[in-house]
Design a protein around this motif. Structure first.
Motif, PDB file in Angstrom:
ATOM      1  N   GLU A 298       7.895  10.958  -2.676  1.00 50.10           N
ATOM      2  CA  GLU A 298       7.414  10.664  -4.028  1.00 50.10           C
ATOM      3  C   GLU A 298       6.970   9.205  -4.157  1.00 50.10           C
ATOM      4  OE1 GLU A 298      10.548  11.980  -6.728  1.00 50.10           O
ATOM      5  OE2 GLU A 298       9.283  13.712  -7.186  1.00 50.10           O
ATOM      6  N   ALA A 299       7.728   8.292  -3.550  1.00 46.23           N
ATOM      7  CA  ALA A 299       7.365   6.868  -3.624  1.00 46.23           C
ATOM      8  C   ALA A 299       6.031   6.610  -2.925  1.00 46.23           C
ATOM      9  CB  ALA A 299       8.469   6.016  -3.003  1.00 46.23           C
ATOM     10  N   LEU A 300       5.807   7.277  -1.781  1.00 49.65           N
ATOM     11  CA  LEU A 300       4.560   7.078  -1.046  1.00 49.65           C
ATOM     12  C   LEU A 300       3.366   7.590  -1.836  1.00 49.65           C
ATOM     13  CD1 LEU A 300       5.732   7.973   2.558  1.00 49.65           C
ATOM     14  CD2 LEU A 300       4.774   5.785   1.821  1.00 49.65           C
ATOM     15  N   GLN A 301       3.529   8.684  -2.555  1.00 46.50           N
ATOM     16  CA  GLN A 301       2.433   9.193  -3.377  1.00 46.50           C
ATOM     17  C   GLN A 301       2.006   8.150  -4.414  1.00 46.50           C
ATOM     18  OE1 GLN A 301       4.193  13.029  -4.652  1.00 46.50           O
ATOM     19  NE2 GLN A 301       2.432  14.005  -3.700  1.00 46.50           N
ATOM     20  N   LYS A 302       2.967   7.506  -5.038  1.00 46.05           N
ATOM     21  CA  LYS A 302       2.660   6.468  -6.023  1.00 46.05           C
ATOM     22  C   LYS A 302       1.988   5.276  -5.354  1.00 46.05           C
ATOM     23  CE  LYS A 302       6.569   7.700  -9.017  1.00 46.05           C
ATOM     24  NZ  LYS A 302       7.869   7.239  -9.585  1.00 46.05           N
ATOM     25  N   GLN A 303       2.495   4.877  -4.190  1.00 50.22           N
ATOM     26  CA  GLN A 303       1.905   3.738  -3.480  1.00 50.22           C
ATOM     27  C   GLN A 303       0.464   4.023  -3.073  1.00 50.22           C
ATOM     28  OE1 GLN A 303       5.439   3.350  -0.658  1.00 50.22           O
ATOM     29  NE2 GLN A 303       4.820   1.213  -0.854  1.00 50.22           N
TER      30      GLN A 303
ATOM     31  N   ARG B 288      -1.689   6.038  -4.555  1.00 49.43           N
ATOM     32  CA  ARG B 288      -2.565   5.969  -5.731  1.00 49.43           C
ATOM     33  C   ARG B 288      -2.888   4.517  -6.087  1.00 49.43           C
ATOM     34  NH1 ARG B 288       0.659  10.477  -7.493  1.00 49.43           N
ATOM     35  NH2 ARG B 288       2.092   9.086  -8.601  1.00 49.43           N
ATOM     36  N   THR B 289      -1.894   3.655  -6.032  1.00 49.43           N
ATOM     37  CA  THR B 289      -2.120   2.233  -6.320  1.00 49.43           C
ATOM     38  C   THR B 289      -3.016   1.602  -5.268  1.00 49.43           C
ATOM     39  OG1 THR B 289       0.073   2.069  -7.354  1.00 49.43           O
ATOM     40  CG2 THR B 289      -0.982   0.015  -6.688  1.00 49.43           C
ATOM     41  N   GLN B 290      -2.781   1.943  -3.996  1.00 48.19           N
ATOM     42  CA  GLN B 290      -3.564   1.351  -2.915  1.00 48.19           C
ATOM     43  C   GLN B 290      -5.009   1.842  -2.948  1.00 48.19           C
ATOM     44  OE1 GLN B 290      -2.305  -1.018  -1.111  1.00 48.19           O
ATOM     45  NE2 GLN B 290      -4.144  -1.361   0.124  1.00 48.19           N
ATOM     46  N   GLU B 291      -5.229   3.088  -3.319  1.00 45.08           N
ATOM     47  CA  GLU B 291      -6.600   3.589  -3.434  1.00 45.08           C
ATOM     48  C   GLU B 291      -7.364   2.812  -4.503  1.00 45.08           C
ATOM     49  OE1 GLU B 291      -6.238   8.300  -2.095  1.00 45.08           O
ATOM     50  OE2 GLU B 291      -5.861   7.709  -4.179  1.00 45.08           O
ATOM     51  N   SER B 292      -6.704   2.547  -5.613  1.00 44.53           N
ATOM     52  CA  SER B 292      -7.338   1.764  -6.664  1.00 44.53           C
ATOM     53  C   SER B 292      -7.630   0.342  -6.196  1.00 44.53           C
ATOM     54  CB  SER B 292      -6.436   1.738  -7.898  1.00 44.53           C
ATOM     55  OG  SER B 292      -6.997   0.932  -8.917  1.00 44.53           O
ATOM     56  N   ALA B 293      -6.663  -0.241  -5.480  1.00 43.61           N
ATOM     57  CA  ALA B 293      -6.862  -1.607  -4.970  1.00 43.61           C
ATOM     58  C   ALA B 293      -8.012  -1.655  -3.967  1.00 43.61           C
ATOM     59  CB  ALA B 293      -5.568  -2.114  -4.326  1.00 43.61           C
ATOM     60  N   TYR B 294      -8.094  -0.662  -3.083  1.00 39.49           N
ATOM     61  CA  TYR B 294      -9.169  -0.634  -2.082  1.00 39.49           C
ATOM     62  C   TYR B 294     -10.532  -0.508  -2.758  1.00 39.49           C
ATOM     63  CZ  TYR B 294     -12.120   1.079   1.708  1.00 39.49           C
ATOM     64  OH  TYR B 294     -13.140   1.252   2.611  1.00 39.49           O
ATOM     65  N   THR B 295     -10.612   0.349  -3.790  1.00 41.12           N
ATOM     66  CA  THR B 295     -11.862   0.485  -4.543  1.00 41.12           C
ATOM     67  C   THR B 295     -12.265  -0.850  -5.167  1.00 41.12           C
ATOM     68  OG1 THR B 295     -11.381   2.805  -5.015  1.00 41.12           O
ATOM     69  CG2 THR B 295     -13.006   1.726  -6.408  1.00 41.12           C
ATOM     70  N   ASN B 296     -11.296  -1.549  -5.704  1.00 39.95           N
ATOM     71  CA  ASN B 296     -11.577  -2.855  -6.314  1.00 39.95           C
ATOM     72  C   ASN B 296     -12.050  -3.868  -5.276  1.00 39.95           C
ATOM     73  OD1 ASN B 296     -10.828  -1.844  -8.801  1.00 39.95           O
ATOM     74  ND2 ASN B 296      -8.715  -2.575  -8.649  1.00 39.95           N
TER      75      ASN B 296
ATOM     76  N   ASP C 142      -2.524   3.544   6.671  1.00 40.33           N
ATOM     77  CA  ASP C 142      -1.122   3.545   7.094  1.00 40.33           C
ATOM     78  C   ASP C 142      -0.258   4.342   6.121  1.00 40.33           C
ATOM     79  OD1 ASP C 142      -1.689   2.006   9.299  1.00 40.33           O
ATOM     80  OD2 ASP C 142      -1.124   0.105   8.359  1.00 40.33           O
ATOM     81  N   LEU C 143      -0.478   4.152   4.829  1.00 36.73           N
ATOM     82  CA  LEU C 143       0.319   4.855   3.826  1.00 36.73           C
ATOM     83  C   LEU C 143       0.080   6.362   3.881  1.00 36.73           C
ATOM     84  CD1 LEU C 143      -0.022   2.473   0.736  1.00 36.73           C
ATOM     85  CD2 LEU C 143       2.061   2.945   2.040  1.00 36.73           C
ATOM     86  N   LYS C 144      -1.191   6.758   4.068  1.00 40.88           N
ATOM     87  CA  LYS C 144      -1.486   8.191   4.150  1.00 40.88           C
ATOM     88  C   LYS C 144      -0.853   8.814   5.398  1.00 40.88           C
ATOM     89  CE  LYS C 144      -5.770   8.321   1.444  1.00 40.88           C
ATOM     90  NZ  LYS C 144      -7.217   8.613   1.458  1.00 40.88           N
ATOM     91  N   ALA C 145      -0.912   8.084   6.509  1.00 42.54           N
ATOM     92  CA  ALA C 145      -0.275   8.584   7.733  1.00 42.54           C
ATOM     93  C   ALA C 145       1.235   8.677   7.554  1.00 42.54           C
ATOM     94  CB  ALA C 145      -0.612   7.667   8.907  1.00 42.54           C
ATOM     95  N   TYR C 146       1.798   7.670   6.907  1.00 46.82           N
ATOM     96  CA  TYR C 146       3.241   7.662   6.650  1.00 46.82           C
ATOM     97  C   TYR C 146       3.631   8.821   5.737  1.00 46.82           C
ATOM     98  CZ  TYR C 146       7.839   5.478   5.980  1.00 46.82           C
ATOM     99  OH  TYR C 146       9.182   5.206   5.964  1.00 46.82           O
ATOM    100  N   LEU C 147       2.785   9.110   4.741  1.00 49.87           N
ATOM    101  CA  LEU C 147       3.053  10.239   3.850  1.00 49.87           C
ATOM    102  C   LEU C 147       3.040  11.554   4.618  1.00 49.87           C
ATOM    103  CD1 LEU C 147       3.428  11.387   0.960  1.00 49.87           C
ATOM    104  CD2 LEU C 147       0.931  11.523   0.815  1.00 49.87           C
TER     105      LEU C 147
END
Length: 462
Positions: free
Chosen positions: A387-392, A394-402, A440-445
């Motif tokens: 659950e924590a990785l899913q939240k991370q 989503r935040t990282q996807e937004s940061a990468y887009t920015n 990395d986060l997606k692989a970890y998930l």
């Protein structure tokens, strides 16, 4: 050779002019079909089947024939022939039948000269009536067969978890390599653009050095990521075997399937309550603790028999000549019966053995309780991590887009002469770092999802 060709076609989606690829589904099938650990677990199951067959042999009918003859100084002292058949049954009752043919001049008076036949039964009325060594051995062998199947599930859960983690690492390495390649190509194009701008006098010469440095940075990163991808491929190859029990080396030009998603996770159970229920009911390690309790329960029943007196009765119906039951009265004229009673006065051995069996059961029950708690904690830990990785993500996807938007904006300002290469390079590095972090986060998930299934014992359920 034929097996290797078939395996090659199974592993790789190869068509003329297209790049070879290996999908997660194909990889999963290969590991399950050809890995040595899978074959070893099948051998273990066959060995448990063989042990069960051996235990069943205690209930096989036995046909035997005993023959002896004694002659001394020309006199026939004894000529004895006795074929017999004994049939054991589940409840300790044993049926037997046979023929005795006794001839000779020096016989025991209790022996009957000539041919006689008998049909009899032996029955335990106390000790060994409800349980004996033969029944205990067979019941335990059946449970050991179940344990071998659960051991196979445990081994394959662990194997598939390791295998899929290696596959995810390989996919992640390829994705990062592609990201760095894209940045390297972009830096190369920018260097060409800057050089032309310098030639036309639109940019200072120092911009060429700035663009060249950025290209060299990405070039070094590209080399490092290529090594990571190569090592990840080697790790993946450790799980690839063919039908001839020979390892298969993944060739350099094989890559993950295009836009590969771990399709096996689409049907994964991600509900905590459901996973905990499945784990408590059917986790292979928990099941084997229950199987051990069953084995010890049988041992306890067997040891209890040592507290009972031994009281066996036997009866044989006798006939002169060959077997004959027609018109026979089983308790008149021709019969032989016996009673055997035996009771240790202190029952020291029986009491000690029974107490030891009870203590083993109590110990194993405590082990089961502890294992259930360990499994539950492990499942909850992986679920919280999931659950924590899913939240991370989503935040990282937004940061990468920015970060990507900032790079594009800085490039537009640079083209209008309002920015510098230093700012573009800085934002570009941040964007690459964000993209790599997202990979990395997606692989970890994905690894966590597989670990969650394995922790509940449902990654391999067959």
């Amino acid at each position: 050779m034929k097996n290797k060709v078939l395996l090659f076609l199974l592993i790789f989606n190869v068509s003329w002019g297209q790049q070879k690829s290996l999908s997660s589904t194909e990889y999963w099938q290969i590991v399950q079909n050809f890995h040595p650990i899978v074959k070893q677990t099948l051998i273990d199951i066959k060995q448990s089947n063989a042990s069960l067959t051996i235990a069943r042999s205690a209930f096989d009918p036995v046909l035997q024939h005993y023959s002896t003859q004694k002659t001394l100084d020309g006199k026939n002292y004894l000529d004895y022939h006795a074929p017999s058949l004994s049939i054991p049954t589940w409840y300790g009752i044993e049926f037997n039948a046979g023929i005795e043919n006794i001839q000779g001049s020096r016989l025991d008076p209790s022996q009957t000269v000539g041919q006689t036949s008998y049909l009899g039964v032996q029955i335990p009325l106390a000790k060994n009536l409800l349980m004996d060594k033969r029944r205990a051995a067979l019941q335990q062998a059946k449970i050991m067969q179940k344990m071998a199947i659960q051991d196979q599930r445990t081994e394959l859960n662990n194997l598939l978890l390791d295998a899929m983690e290696s596959y995810i690492t390989w996919v992640r390495s390829h994705q990062v390599l592609q990201l760095v390649q894209a940045n390297y190509l972009n830096a190369t194009k920018r260097l060409d653009f800057v050089r032309k701008s310098v030639e036309f006098g639109d940019r200072p010469a120092v911009d060429t050095l700035e663009a060249l440095t950025q290209k060299q940075t990405f070039e070094n990163m590209l080399t490092a990521k290529a090594v990571e991808f190569t090592n990840a491929r080697l790790g993946l190859s450790a799980f690839l075997w063919n039908a001839d029990n020979s390892p298969v080396d993944l060739s350099d030009d094989v890559v993950p399937a295009a836009n590969e998603e771990i399709r096996l996770l689409a049907n994964a159970d991600l509900n905590l309550t459901s996973l905990l229920d499945k784990a408590m009911q059917n986790h292979p390690e928990i099941n084997n603790y229950r199987n051990k309790l069953d084995v010890l329960g049988i041992e306890k029943k067997l040891k209890f028999q040592s507290l009972l007196p031994k009281l066996d009765v036997s009866y044989n119906h006798l006939s002169k000549g060959g077997p004959s039951l027609y018109g026979a009265s089983f308790l008149e004229n021709n019969y032989k019966y016996g009673i055997k009673f035996e009771l240790p006065l202190r029952l020291s051995e029986g009491r000690g053995a029974y107490q030891a069996a009870k203590l083993k059961l109590e110990t194993e029950q405590l082990n089961l309780n502890q294992k259930q708690l360990q499994v539950e904690i492990k499942v909850r830990n992986y679920f919280n991590q999931f659950e924590a990785l899913q939240k991370q993500i989503r935040t990282q996807e937004s940061a990468y887009t920015n970060y990507q938007s900032l790079v594009k904006a800085e490039e537009m300002r640079f083209e209008n002469g309002e920015s510098s290469l230093f700012l573009i390079n800085s934002r570009e590095m941040k964007s690459l770092e964000a993209a790599e972090k997202l990979a990395d986060l997606k692989a970890y998930l994905q690894k966590t999802t597989f670990a969650l299934q394995a922790s509940a014992g449902v990654l391999y359920e067959n």
